[in-house]
Motif scaffolding. Structure first.
Motif, mmCIF file in Angstrom:
data_model
loop_
_atom_site.group_PDB
_atom_site.id
_atom_site.type_symbol
_atom_site.label_atom_id
_atom_site.label_comp_id
_atom_site.label_asym_id
_atom_site.label_seq_id
_atom_site.Cartn_x
_atom_site.Cartn_y
_atom_site.Cartn_z
ATOM 1 N N GLN A 279 -9.813 10.489 2.553
ATOM 2 C CA GLN A 279 -9.659 10.909 3.948
ATOM 3 C C GLN A 279 -10.279 12.289 4.207
ATOM 4 O O GLN A 279 -10.566 12.643 5.358
ATOM 5 N N TRP A 280 -10.516 13.053 3.137
ATOM 6 C CA TRP A 280 -11.088 14.393 3.301
ATOM 7 C C TRP A 280 -12.610 14.354 3.406
ATOM 8 O O TRP A 280 -13.239 15.381 3.642
ATOM 9 N N ASP A 281 -13.197 13.152 3.210
ATOM 10 C CA ASP A 281 -14.642 12.960 3.349
ATOM 11 C C ASP A 281 -14.936 12.483 4.773
ATOM 12 O O ASP A 281 -14.547 11.375 5.149
ATOM 13 N N PRO A 282 -15.650 13.277 5.591
ATOM 14 C CA PRO A 282 -15.906 12.871 6.986
ATOM 15 C C PRO A 282 -16.645 11.553 7.106
ATOM 16 O O PRO A 282 -16.600 10.913 8.155
ATOM 17 N N SER A 284 -16.034 8.875 5.286
ATOM 18 C CA SER A 284 -15.164 7.766 4.882
ATOM 19 C C SER A 284 -14.401 7.209 6.078
ATOM 20 O O SER A 284 -13.954 7.965 6.956
ATOM 21 N N HIS A 287 -11.156 8.870 6.993
ATOM 22 C CA HIS A 287 -11.134 10.147 7.727
ATOM 23 C C HIS A 287 -10.604 9.948 9.148
ATOM 24 O O HIS A 287 -10.112 10.893 9.777
#
Length: 512
Positions: A279-282, A284, A287
């Motif tokens: 979720q911390w990867d824009p 993904s 997110h």
């Protein structure tokens, strides 16, 4: 001037009663456990406590702590006969119990306590050492922990299973054999001493007749690794083991219905949840908060609870157990696959998406498969990846796992200790940090007004819930099977402890 806290006085009084109790008969018999995980060497050394309750299953047998959770309370004096806190909250003083020895006959000293704290490198080690200015040896039996600033949670972090930092090892022995040597042949001050250890296979221990609290009733304890649930249940039925940990679903039901056997449900403060490191990867899909909301509504928690724990567990909407101090309870999200699909479509995934790997928490593979099935039904496609527990924990801690991770811990503490490990900047399993959460976490740690602290800790939980940062499942009921020879198994005797305890209080039925 130091003031004595009620916990210290009450705990000391109760423990003095334990010491004054008349000695019982010599220990006899063997109690064998079918353990649900693979026993690893690092669980023999409390310096490497990893934020889970599992290693404490071993610590409570071999080692002892200055203070620890016991039937008398969360911070019960053990190797310390009492502890006190200064009025300004800057100094904690511990008075060691006199005449206590390690298994090799060496006395437990103030130097051992200071050495154990300095050597500790487990969960929250940086937090503890950042806040403790100095460990001062006052004399042979007294130590003072000087804090840099008041920290109301010091004893919750130091003196419970939240960290394991208060468990004491013998300085001279560790220095002589080294860290690896210590894990091969650990010496502790607990009720049982190690006879033999075969990593991944078996740990054999024998009652230590010099244990300060009491000599154990059972002469020998055997922890036998049996990762396969059906193997544990079969061994229990045959009488090869006396206690089988972690039974689920049809296997647990079969044990419950077997004459002579008993099924019990320990209630550790353990919450299953799904961690979403991507979720911390824009880039993904995770997110997007709507995707996380969809996943939250895709799961039928009641059905999984019934299938896995016969309905003994408690579905929840939070990663914090309801029993914890400062907990903010949330009802479990409704099971609504239609709503989940609608949310996915709104997020731009009307046909779902490939979410990558899905790591069940070992050995809860069947639970992971059920969760993956619910996700699949709404279009979130995953691939189950099973791992041995020690490898899984290492990979999770080192941020090598991507996709979805099922997490759980039964470590004691309060809402702040639980949040520290998983959502704060220094957390051992934290994969990302919300600035507003980190700000609140740091401010609550310094706040001395309990009501204000509670407000801030609850604000953190509200943010995590509103932003769907995790997907909680249920508060676990940890099911065991008990064989006919067991008279006292120590179920829930130590509040919040998933396993047998205290070991020195266990009893086998006397043979006619």
């Amino acid at each position: 001037m130091l003031r004595t806290r009620l916990f210290g006085l009450l705990g000391s009084a109760l423990l003095m009663c334990a010491i004054a109790a008349p000695a019982g008969a010599a220990p006899e018999g063997t109690l064998t456990y079918g353990i649900h995980v693979t026993l690893v060497s690092r669980w023999l050394d409390p310096a490497e406590a990893e934020g889970l309750i599992t290693p404490f299953m071993v610590y409570y047998a071999i080692h002892d702590a200055l203070v620890k959770p016991m039937p008398a309370g969360a911070n019960t004096p053990s190797l310390a006969e009492s502890w006190t806190a200064s009025k300004d909250g800057l100094i904690y003083e511990f008075v060691l119990r006199k005449g206590v020895k390690f298994h090799n006959g060496d006395p437990v000293t103030a130097e051992d306590v200071k050495f154990s704290f300095d050597r500790y490198k487990g969960v929250a080690a940086k937090l503890l050492k950042d806040r403790v200015r100095e460990v001062q040896i006052v004399d042979g039996t007294r130590l003072r922990f000087h804090l840099k600033e008041p920290w109301p949670d010091f004893m919750t972090f130091y003196g419970t299973s939240a960290t394991g930092a208060a468990w004491i090892v013998p300085k001279k022995y560790v220095e002589r054999v080294g860290d690896d040597g210590f894990k091969k042949a650990p010496i502790g001050a607990g009720p049982y001493k190690v006879v033999s250890f075969t990593p991944g296979v078996e740990l054999v221990m024998e009652a230590f007749d010099g244990y300060w609290r009491k000599t154990p009733s059972v002469k020998r304890l055997v922890f036998r690794s049996m990762p396969e649930e059906t193997t544990r249940a079969a061994a229990l039925k045959k009488g090869d083991v006396d206690i089988a940990y972690l039974l689920t679903g049809p296997v647990a039901d079969d044990v419950r219905k077997t004459p002579g056997l008993k099924l019990v449900g320990a209630k550790p403060p353990g919450v299953f949840w799904i961690d979403l490191p991507d979720q911390w990867d824009p880039k993904s899909p995770w997110h997007d908060q709507r995707v996380r909301q969809a996943a939250r509504h895709a799961i039928d928690r009641n059905a999984i609870n019934q299938a896995e724990t016969l309905g003994f567990s408690l579905p929840t909407g939070s990663i914090i157990p309801r029993s914890f101090e400062f907990a903010l309870a949330f009802e479990p999200p409704a099971y609504d696959p239609g709503k989940a699909k609608k949310l996915l479509a709104e997020a731009g995934y009307p046909n779902g998406f490939d979410a990558g790997d899905f790591y069940p928490f070992p050995p809860y593979d069947s639970m992971g498969e059920a969760l993956a099935g619910y996700f699949q039904a709404v279009g979130i496609r995953t691939r189950i990846r099973t791992m041995e527990r020690a490898s899984f924990l290492t990979a999770w801690r080192e941020r090598k796992l991507k996709g979805l991770i099922v997490g759980i811990t039964g470590a004691s503490g309060n809402a702040a200790t639980r949040l520290e490990a998983y959502v704060s900047k220094g957390g051992i399993y934290t994969t990302g940090v919300l600035p507003e959460v980190e700000d609140l976490f740091q401010r609550q740690a310094r706040e001395l007004d309990r009501a204000k602290r509670e407000t801030m800790v609850r604000q953190i939980q509200q943010i995590l819930h509103d932003r769907v940062m995790q997907i909680p499942i249920y508060e676990l009921a940890f099911l065991w099977g008990l064989g006919p020879r067991v008279e006292e198994a120590g179920v829930d005797q130590i509040k919040g402890f998933a396993y047998s305890g205290p070991y020195e209080d266990l009893r086998l039925k006397r043979q006619p």
